[in-house]
Design a protein around this motif. Structure first.
Motif: not given
Length: 860
Positions: A224, A552, A773, A226-227, A555-556, A778, A559, A234-236
């Motif tokens: 989270q 992932s 992503g 990281y996002g 995390a999105k 998304w 964001q 878009t985080p992966r």
């Protein structure tokens, strides 16, 4: 003779002399090499501009003037000497060369003014930048075009004006003489978001063969944060389990024990999480001895250039470590690392002594009822000279925004124009890509628009961010030669213009993947003035790909929510979740209880995803299926479904019947020393939600139950149900899906939401999350379900099958009236029946009253 003898002696001594000279020469070379060692540390880092944004690797600027801003987070380097911006662009053929240019700005400073001439193919430009202009961390690259048509000086001619920058072929090169610095904790967040490794996933490393509930929870918090660091990209996230012992089960004989220096990691961004005892074999004795409490550290990692995910640059990689002697200390270290509101110190390791619940960051600006100037929304006064002006600004509405169909959001326009305008001058407004309103511009207003009122239908707006686009068309009064057109119409839009939002219903209709993607509701964000409650994160399946997909996804969501979300992790299925739940796992291993209220039957969804995975896998191998084979596969699916009712049915082979998870080793959370990982995470989530609970503690439970029952009753006769046509999903054999994201109401009386991410196998979910992503899918999530495939990256949207509603402010009478008006406006037959019933009741009542009065007057 003497001379000859001396010469002979010199010749006889020459071999030894030569050896000495060679030794001196080799020594000199070695010294020179030692002195030149710093030059070998010079670093040349190439960052493709396509790393700076999701979606298509290009940007197109339209019309006479337009501006595009790219955000670039650059890594720290030692002794940055210079930078090179290399651009590849092209433009339309109708641009007048003398009037066309593209300006480039770096951090607000102009660096180039590139020509937009007649098209002869792509143009390559190299711009040398001084090192002082580039800074580590966030930088802005701005493209701004100015163009004029060579022959058509009208509004229509402006549509032929365009310039396109090929981001994949453009790059920013950083050159330094000192190389890459050794990472420290203060650099970690900057390195995580750095543009040179934007395409690499974040690897969360787990010591041991399987990922337990603790590691799932720790990884979700790190993912989270990281996002949040990535902004809009878009985080992966991927999971990398590492077996610490070289002779562990499953390793080939003679496999060396892994260490921190030789871990098989996919890239340069890695975080190792676990207790000291579990990390000690990887860290070594000296590093493990430093873990005397909640511990954070960072160590350099040389990226394997031949790795599948590696960027080819060996420098700049790192492994961050979050550890402790117990699970509770690891909790503190992870939460300190995830708290993006507080900086980390400039040291390579620390014992966390300032652990605390992460403070909520400043709430993102959300517009509720009221009037807002455009300056409050980030829009500044603009003056445009030309025939077509385009501008935009954002309006962010709360998660509980429910528009009432007969209401409008008012746009009050303050603007001015000058020049000899012809007929047809108009100011158009679009909301989220749809036409919303228009205002005529003519001389009757004397060139000034003061508080011009333009109603925008409220139904065009949605919860979360809304894009409002303005377009002023300013045709000239008569024909003008483009070359000698010295005075063009001028339009000025003042930032004193305003948006007025009337009252709206605080109501959420679920399922809604659109609201889920925009606001993270009901898992994160703020709705009805309260933070979203904690939710359950359930991963079924042992393969690391499922854990990476779950991280992932969270995390999105963080964001979009703008804050860390409270998570209660579970590995496997151990009964029905108690809260809103995100469920991730292979479709063949999910228990039947997951699909009790799902919009698609389990067996049909499994067949659909398995067929899509076969098609995507064949394309990934470079051997795509023929159209006839794909059509035959779809026909077999429909043939298998024919005559089968859409019912839950028994558990499928390979599924996990409820209650058997412990014996099969899949269901159930890993126990911790304090009585259970789930219990500890529930307490942590409870601490996070206490402030929200305190705010509504004055409402008695019986009142909440009454309002919930009333909401269910209202929902039952105001919301229509529509079954999903599963057979129609196979009509286009080109896009059979390999992954599904479904949202639906959980079984039971409480209005809880389940969101299910599933695929046929780990490779399919990994491909699907990558395409989600990179293809920009998304933002296309809608309705109650989304099906997609990496073979043909397009979203197939499922309409909401069994909608339900959540009233956010159930004790606000005005809100209840607005909700009733909204629901009745959506069900015309109910509104007509209500009005007809009211008319009948009034008619009968008046007739009875009149009849009674007549009898009294007549004395009968």
């Amino acid at each position: 003779m003497g001379k000859r003898t001396g010469a002979g002696r010199m010749l006889r001594a020459s071999p030894r002399t030569l050896l000495a000279l060679l030794a001196l020469l080799s020594l000199w070379i070695g010294l020179c090499a030692g002195w030149a060692a710093p030059a070998l540390a010079a670093d040349r880092r190439v960052i493709p501009l396509s790393n700076l944004r999701d979606g298509q690797p290009e940007v197109t600027l339209h019309g006479e003037t337009e501006t595009v801003v790219l955000r670039a987070v650059l890594p720290p380097v030692i002794g940055l000497t210079s930078a090179m911006l290399t651009l590849t662009y092209e433009n339309g053929i109708d641009i007048l060369p003398e009037k066309g240019s593209m300006s480039v700005f770096i951090n607000g400073s102009p660096v180039a003014d590139l020509p937009l001439a007649a098209f002869r193919g792509p143009v390559n430009a190299s711009i040398t930048l001084p090192g002082s202009l580039i800074r580590p961390g966030e930088n802005q690259i701005v493209f701004q075009t100015s163009a004029q048509h060579r022959a058509i000086c009208t509004v229509r001619g402006t549509y032929d004006l365009w310039a396109r920058v090929n981001l994949a072929a453009s790059s920013l090169t950083l050159m330094s003489d000192g190389g890459v610095p050794e990472p420290d904790l203060a650099m970690v967040r900057q390195l995580l978001a750095s543009a040179d490794r934007a395409r690499e996933p974040l690897a969360i490393v787990q010591p041991g063969g399987e990922i337990d509930a603790d590691h799932l929870g720790w990884g979700s918090m790190v993912a989270q944060s990281y996002g949040l660091l990535l902004g809009d990209q878009t985080p992966r996230v991927v999971a990398v389990p590492v077996k610490p012992a070289g002779n562990a089960q499953g390793n080939p004989p003679g496999t060396p024990a892994p260490t921190l220096e030789n871990l098989p990691l996919p890239g340069g961004k890695n975080i190792l999480i676990g207790t000291r005892d579990r990390l000690a074999p990887l860290l070594g004795e000296a590093r493990a001895a430093a873990i005397g409490g909640p511990f954070l550290g960072v160590y350099p990692y040389a990226v394997n250039k031949g790795g599948p995910e590696g960027s080819g640059a060996g420098g700049g990689g790192f492994v961050a470590v979050a550890s402790g002697r117990t699970q509770q200390e690891v909790d503190q270290a992870v939460m300190r690392l995830a708290d993006v509101t507080r900086p980390l110190p400039t040291q390579t390791a620390m014992i966390v002594t300032d652990a605390a619940v992460p403070a909520a960051p400043p709430a993102p600006p959300v517009q509720v009822e009221g009037r807002y100037r455009l300056s409050d929304l980030g829009f500044q006064t603009v003056q445009h000279s030309g025939y077509r002006y385009t501008g935009r600004f954002d309006l962010t509405l709360p998660a509980g925004f429910a528009p009432v169909s007969d209401r409008s959001i008012l746009f009050h326009v303050n603007a001015a124009f000058e020049g000899n305008l012809g007929p047809g001058a108009v100011l158009n407004v679009r909301v989220n890509g749809k036409s919303a309103g228009a205002m005529e511009i003519d001389k009757r207003s004397s060139g000034i628009i003061e508080n011009g009122e333009m109603p925008l239908p409220m139904a065009l707006f949605r919860p979360g961010p809304n894009l409002i686009e303005l377009e002023a068309e300013l045709p000239p009064a008569g024909g003008t030669d483009c070359v000698f057109a010295v005075r063009r119409p001028t339009f000025t839009l003042l930032d004193s213009s305003s948006i007025e939002i009337p009252g709206f219903a605080r109501l959420v209709t679920l399922p809604s993947l659109g609201g889920f993607a925009n606001t993270a509701f009901p898992y994160g964000g703020t709705a009805g003035g309260e933070q979203a409650p904690p939710f359950d994160l359930v991963v079924v399946g042992r393969d690391p790909a499922w854990f990476g997909a779950a991280w992932s996804l969270t995390a999105k969501l963080a964001q979009r929510a703008g804050d860390l979300m409270a998570v209660v992790p579970y590995t496997g299925w151990d009964g029905l979740p108690n809260d809103n739940a995100l469920i991730v796992g292979p479709v063949a291993a999910l228990p039947q209880a997951v699909f009790t209220s799902a919009p698609l039957p389990a067996d049909r969804l499994a067949g659909l995803l398995e067929a899509g995975a076969l098609i995507a896998q064949a394309k990934a191998r470079g051997e795509p299926m023929t159209a006839a084979d794909r059509r035959a596969l779809a026909d077999r699916l429909r043939l298998g479904w024919s005559g089968t009712a859409a019912r839950p049915g028994p558990a499928r082979p390979g599924g996990v019947p409820q209650g058997m998870g412990q014996q099969m080793g899949i269901a159930g959370s890993a126990l911790a020393a304090d009585g259970g990982a789930a219990n500890r995470w529930q307490r942590m989530a409870g601490d996070a939600k206490d402030p929200a609970a305190a705010g509504r503690g004055w409402v008695p439970d019986w009142a909440r139950r009454v309002m919930a029952a009333a909401a269910r009753y209202i929902n039952s006769w105001t919301v229509e149900e529509a079954p999903v046509d599963v057979v129609a999903l196979t009509e286009n054999a080109e896009t059979l899906p390999e992954a599904a994201l479904l949202q639906y109401r959980a079984p039971g009386a409480e209005p809880l939401t389940w969101t299910l991410l599933t695929a046929a196998d780990p490779r399919a979910v990994d491909r699907a999350m990558r395409s989600l992503g990179e293809a920009g899918l998304w933002d296309k999530l809608r309705g109650g379900g989304a099906l997609w495939s990496s073979a043909a990256p397009a979203i197939t949207t499922l309409e909401v099958s069994r909608p339900y509603q959540i009233i956010l402010n159930p004790f606000d009478i005005g809100n209840l009236i607005l909700i009733l008006a909204r629901n009745l406006s959506q069900r015309i037959e109910l509104l007509f029946a209500l009005l007809l019933g009211t008319a009948v009741v009034l008619t009968v009542s008046m007739r009875l009253l009149l009849k009674s009065g007549h009898r009294e007057r007549s004395g009968s």
